[in-house]
Structure formats: C-alpha cells, structure tokens
Design an enzyme around this catalytic site. Sequence first.
Site, PDB file in Angstrom:
ATOM      1  N   VAL A  46       0.840  -1.203   0.000  1.00  0.00           N
ATOM      2  CA  VAL A  46       0.000   0.000   0.000  1.00  0.00           C
ATOM      3  C   VAL A  46       0.876   1.255   0.000  1.00  0.00           C
ATOM      4  O   VAL A  46       0.551   2.249  -0.649  1.00  0.00           O
ATOM      5  CB  VAL A  46      -0.956  -0.001   1.222  1.00  0.00           C
ATOM      6  CG1 VAL A  46      -1.750   1.302   1.297  1.00  0.00           C
ATOM      7  CG2 VAL A  46      -1.902  -1.196   1.160  1.00  0.00           C
ATOM      8  N   CYS A  47       2.007   1.191   0.685  1.00  0.00           N
ATOM      9  CA  CYS A  47       2.878   2.369   0.848  1.00  0.00           C
ATOM     10  C   CYS A  47       3.270   3.031  -0.471  1.00  0.00           C
ATOM     11  O   CYS A  47       3.143   4.253  -0.605  1.00  0.00           O
ATOM     12  CB  CYS A  47       4.109   2.009   1.662  1.00  0.00           C
ATOM     13  SG  CYS A  47       3.720   1.372   3.310  1.00  0.00           S
ATOM     14  N   PRO A  48       3.728   2.275  -1.475  1.00  0.00           N
ATOM     15  CA  PRO A  48       4.116   2.967  -2.714  1.00  0.00           C
ATOM     16  C   PRO A  48       2.941   3.632  -3.411  1.00  0.00           C
ATOM     17  O   PRO A  48       3.118   4.661  -4.077  1.00  0.00           O
ATOM     18  CB  PRO A  48       4.745   1.874  -3.573  1.00  0.00           C
ATOM     19  CG  PRO A  48       4.291   0.588  -2.994  1.00  0.00           C
ATOM     20  CD  PRO A  48       4.029   0.853  -1.539  1.00  0.00           C
TER      21      PRO A  48
END
Length: 187
Positions: A46-48
């Site tokens: 999810v972070c990118p």
Amino acid sequence: MSLINTEVKPFKATAFQNGKFFDVTEASLKGKWSVVVFYPADFTFVCPTELEDLADNYDTFKALGVEIYSVSTDTHFAHKAWHDTSEAIKKVNYPMIGDPTGALTRNFDVMIEEEGLALRGTFLINPEGVIKLCEIHDNGIGRDAKELLRKVQAAQYVASHPGEVCPAKWKQGAATLKPSLDLVGKI
C-alpha cells in the site's frame, strides 16, 4: 492525550531527497506548512501507492506553500534504494525521512512497538510548528492525497480567517460558517 495544537517535539533525522542526504529537525518544519506522512515500510504494498499519489499532487501542495515529508522506520539508505528501484517511488521528489531508531515515530505516537513499524499517520503542521491535523489509521487502509489537500486548504483558510470555520465537505471558495449564538439549532 491528543497531539492536536501541540508543538512538534524535538527530533533529528536524516532524509533522502533528489539524490542527496540531509538532516531534518523540528526547526525544518517551521516557517511553512508541513505534512508529515508516516507509513510502515519501504518495499511494501500500500505504501508505494500512497507515496506515488502524494508525488502526483506534490506541485499542488508546493503551490499552497506546503512541504511533504514521508517517514518510515527504514534508513535513509533504504529510501534511496527504493527510490532507485521502484517506478512509483522514482516520482517522489519530497523528503523521505529515515527513522531507524523510531524516535520520530514515537514522538508522533504512531509506533507499533511489537513490529518496529509505523501506523499510517498523517499530520499537518502550521508554520509555528503546531500540529493542526492528525489522522491515524490501520495499515491496510490507504490514504488519498486529494482529500488531504482539501484539509490543508481548510486549515489554511481557518488560520487566515479568525472566527470562521469550514463545514463538512468544504472546498476552497465555498461558504464557511461564523459560529455564533444565532447559528445554534439553525444548521
């Protein structure tokens, strides 16, 4: 205790931005609006998507006089390696702060102690270094840069228009409210 309307605690960390490493402190956040976005870890899922969304909207934030800082408990070296290898993260031109000791993550109360990772925390800090917005949620829920932009605009409006507040779904240029006894029960 809520972090809202408290000053950012002292810290010193190393950031990666545009091929360079440099120190960031609480003083770096003063004199302009700042958004500090905590995320669990580099090289994840999810972070990118979140950091790319912020990168895609970075020019709009900058036009509002806002600097973005992303923070994870990875090192600044890991941030550089991720930036060099991920198409999504190559778009990131804002500072990526490394917090391997977790000191900054703990200052903002987003550390997951048993994992050594940060929750997804978003903080808007005014030019005086005071936290005006704080959102913390589960790591499975990604954030939306455009919704954050709306909240930044609302906070900036309220700061420059004492006595006015922004109602739900307020967007720049829309009507605001002036709290008073006359409004009680009429909204």
